[in-house]
Motif scaffolding. Sequence first.
Motif, PDB file in Angstrom:
ATOM      1  N   ALA A  47     -10.336  11.581   7.858  1.00 52.82           N
ATOM      2  CA  ALA A  47     -11.255  11.452   6.728  1.00 52.82           C
ATOM      3  C   ALA A  47     -10.500  11.103   5.448  1.00 52.82           C
ATOM      4  O   ALA A  47     -10.918  10.234   4.675  1.00 52.82           O
ATOM      5  N   HIS A  48      -9.374  11.772   5.221  1.00 46.25           N
ATOM      6  CA  HIS A  48      -8.587  11.525   4.015  1.00 46.25           C
ATOM      7  C   HIS A  48      -7.856  10.192   4.062  1.00 46.25           C
ATOM      8  O   HIS A  48      -7.817   9.459   3.068  1.00 46.25           O
ATOM      9  N   GLU A  49      -7.279   9.868   5.215  1.00 53.37           N
ATOM     10  CA  GLU A  49      -6.365   8.729   5.284  1.00 53.37           C
ATOM     11  C   GLU A  49      -7.038   7.412   5.623  1.00 53.37           C
ATOM     12  O   GLU A  49      -6.510   6.349   5.288  1.00 53.37           O
ATOM     13  N   TYR A  50      -8.202   7.455   6.298  1.00 57.55           N
ATOM     14  CA  TYR A  50      -8.818   6.201   6.723  1.00 57.55           C
ATOM     15  C   TYR A  50     -10.234   5.995   6.195  1.00 57.55           C
ATOM     16  O   TYR A  50     -10.703   4.862   6.159  1.00 57.55           O
ATOM     17  N   VAL A  73      -6.419   7.312   1.503  1.00 60.45           N
ATOM     18  CA  VAL A  73      -5.195   7.693   0.793  1.00 60.45           C
ATOM     19  C   VAL A  73      -4.245   8.286   1.833  1.00 60.45           C
ATOM     20  O   VAL A  73      -4.478   9.386   2.332  1.00 60.45           O
ATOM     21  N   ARG A  74      -3.205   7.554   2.177  1.00 58.92           N
ATOM     22  CA  ARG A  74      -2.296   8.040   3.216  1.00 58.92           C
ATOM     23  C   ARG A  74      -0.837   7.834   2.825  1.00 58.92           C
ATOM     24  O   ARG A  74      -0.485   6.868   2.144  1.00 58.92           O
ATOM     25  N   PRO A  75       0.008   8.727   3.274  1.00 56.88           N
ATOM     26  CA  PRO A  75       1.413   8.693   2.867  1.00 56.88           C
ATOM     27  C   PRO A  75       2.203   7.609   3.580  1.00 56.88           C
ATOM     28  O   PRO A  75       1.940   7.270   4.737  1.00 56.88           O
ATOM     29  N   ASP A  76       3.190   7.086   2.885  1.00 56.67           N
ATOM     30  CA  ASP A  76       4.132   6.142   3.468  1.00 56.67           C
ATOM     31  C   ASP A  76       5.488   6.409   2.829  1.00 56.67           C
ATOM     32  O   ASP A  76       5.599   7.182   1.860  1.00 56.67           O
ATOM     33  N   TYR A  77       6.506   5.778   3.326  1.00 54.27           N
ATOM     34  CA  TYR A  77       7.852   6.031   2.817  1.00 54.27           C
ATOM     35  C   TYR A  77       7.950   5.779   1.315  1.00 54.27           C
ATOM     36  O   TYR A  77       8.607   6.525   0.581  1.00 54.27           O
ATOM     37  N   ASP A  78       7.283   4.733   0.828  1.00 51.60           N
ATOM     38  CA  ASP A  78       7.441   4.318  -0.567  1.00 51.60           C
ATOM     39  C   ASP A  78       6.359   4.846  -1.498  1.00 51.60           C
ATOM     40  O   ASP A  78       6.353   4.516  -2.688  1.00 51.60           O
ATOM     41  N   GLY A  79       5.437   5.648  -0.980  1.00 50.79           N
ATOM     42  CA  GLY A  79       4.383   6.173  -1.840  1.00 50.79           C
ATOM     43  C   GLY A  79       3.095   6.396  -1.083  1.00 50.79           C
ATOM     44  O   GLY A  79       3.082   6.519   0.151  1.00 50.79           O
ATOM     45  N   ILE A 121      -0.363   4.943   0.146  1.00 54.99           N
ATOM     46  CA  ILE A 121      -1.140   3.730   0.389  1.00 54.99           C
ATOM     47  C   ILE A 121      -2.601   3.995   0.042  1.00 54.99           C
ATOM     48  O   ILE A 121      -3.160   5.038   0.382  1.00 54.99           O
ATOM     49  N   ILE A 122      -3.233   3.050  -0.644  1.00 53.20           N
ATOM     50  CA  ILE A 122      -4.666   3.128  -0.943  1.00 53.20           C
ATOM     51  C   ILE A 122      -5.368   2.038  -0.135  1.00 53.20           C
ATOM     52  O   ILE A 122      -5.175   0.846  -0.374  1.00 53.20           O
ATOM     53  N   ASP A 123      -6.162   2.454   0.835  1.00 52.74           N
ATOM     54  CA  ASP A 123      -6.828   1.493   1.723  1.00 52.74           C
ATOM     55  C   ASP A 123      -8.127   2.106   2.242  1.00 52.74           C
ATOM     56  O   ASP A 123      -8.238   2.452   3.418  1.00 52.74           O
ATOM     57  N   ASN A 125       1.371  -3.316  -9.348  1.00 52.86           N
ATOM     58  CA  ASN A 125       1.150  -4.371  -8.367  1.00 52.86           C
ATOM     59  C   ASN A 125       0.968  -3.761  -6.979  1.00 52.86           C
ATOM     60  O   ASN A 125       1.562  -2.742  -6.641  1.00 52.86           O
ATOM     61  N   GLY A 126       0.130  -4.407  -6.180  1.00 46.15           N
ATOM     62  CA  GLY A 126      -0.068  -3.958  -4.811  1.00 46.15           C
ATOM     63  C   GLY A 126      -1.028  -2.793  -4.683  1.00 46.15           C
ATOM     64  O   GLY A 126      -1.767  -2.455  -5.614  1.00 46.15           O
ATOM     65  N   HIS A 127      -0.999  -2.161  -3.512  1.00 43.84           N
ATOM     66  CA  HIS A 127      -1.932  -1.065  -3.233  1.00 43.84           C
ATOM     67  C   HIS A 127      -1.194   0.210  -2.814  1.00 43.84           C
ATOM     68  O   HIS A 127      -1.760   1.041  -2.092  1.00 43.84           O
ATOM     69  N   ILE A 128       0.052   0.376  -3.274  1.00 48.25           N
ATOM     70  CA  ILE A 128       0.817   1.589  -2.989  1.00 48.25           C
ATOM     71  C   ILE A 128       1.182   2.275  -4.299  1.00 48.25           C
ATOM     72  O   ILE A 128       1.842   1.688  -5.164  1.00 48.25           O
TER      73      ILE A 128
END
Length: 402
Positions: free
Chosen positions: A319-322, A326-332, A334-336, A382-385
């Motif tokens: 529910a949170h990530e998809y 809003v889901r975690p990644d190495y660089d921050g 991700i907003i998707d 810039n971008g979505h992270i």
Amino acid sequence: KVLHWWHPLTDEGLKTEMTDDLLWLPYMVIRYLKETADFQLLQHEVPFYDGGKATLFEHCTKAIDVVFSRFSKRGLPLIGEGDWCDGFNTMGLDWKGESAWLGMFLYTILTEWLELLTRLDAKKYHDVIHLYQKKALNLKEALNTYAWNGQWYIAATKDDGTPIGDPSQEEAKIYLMSQTWAVISGIANEERKQQVMEAILQHLEADTGLMLLYPAFTKPDKYVGYITRYAPGLRENGGVYTHAATWGVMALAMAKRPHDMYRIFSKLNPILQAHRDADKYMAEPYVLPGNSDGKDSRYHGRAGWTWYTGSAGWLFTIAHEYIVGVRPDYDGLIIDPCFPPEWDSIKVRRPFRNAVYNIIIQNPKRVCGGVEEIEVDGKRINGHIIPVFNEGTHEVIVSLKG
């Protein structure tokens, strides 16, 4: 060797030849690293169950390599005493039966592990990266050649080569996990993604979510496993097995089908089910059930095995990530997002590493996703992270595009 059904309070587990258990270690380590960036953990020494010890990194690599050592001549992983579906426990006792889902799961891990190796030291791990890239490519090709039947992906093959999850069979003509993980893993192209999502909605959608398979087994089959000894429509045998159904929500979101995704998500919601018909649903409205009966059960829609399932954590995470996206990644972060276009905005408070992010996702154009602009503390990025901050609370405004 790893144990199945581990009980930490008693330090007991079950010795089996299940073939997916060991792969959950690298899968969850990757998730942990994306959340924490605690790469030093990879060098922590951990004992093996059957003697000796190695770093966590070596444990993960060995898990991957062990699965690669158990492949069929067609290039698919062997199912052994069962994969994720414990009930397929006699399908591959002669080490000839194959698992399509296990291949998809392994492919998911390979793509993630390749990224990790590149980040750690691309030069140092050059040979391993090259080897895993080749193996991943071959695995993807094998899955799309031998596991694809023209309509959807099969579940597995028995030791004698009989396919499970195939229209040629009288029972279990379609299997949920192979369709959802074809999308999650990325082994399916866009056309097949949409085709298998249509298939699960047409054949597997029930009153309380997505059934694991259909039609249910109606007679025991000693060459498939104990799944065939459940009553039709009960638990894994054609029931809505909540753990698997949560990944259906995830796959539909990844396939950008917001209305279908949210309908299935809502069907899994025990509050809504109890409100709709508490006598039919029968279970508590405040906890997820492990399963509910499918269409082949005379009690279609009845829930059971509450207070037991680990799928609550999965549904919360998905529910949170998809859905919120809003889901975690190495660089921050991700907003998707992928949510119904009727929603005009979402607010999220997300602790991440050493900072807190107050995120508002605005949807003035009433779309289901697609980031047009992100502002962090009043500055456009810039971008979505969303980048990583070492401390503090940060205000984030996301605008979706039409």
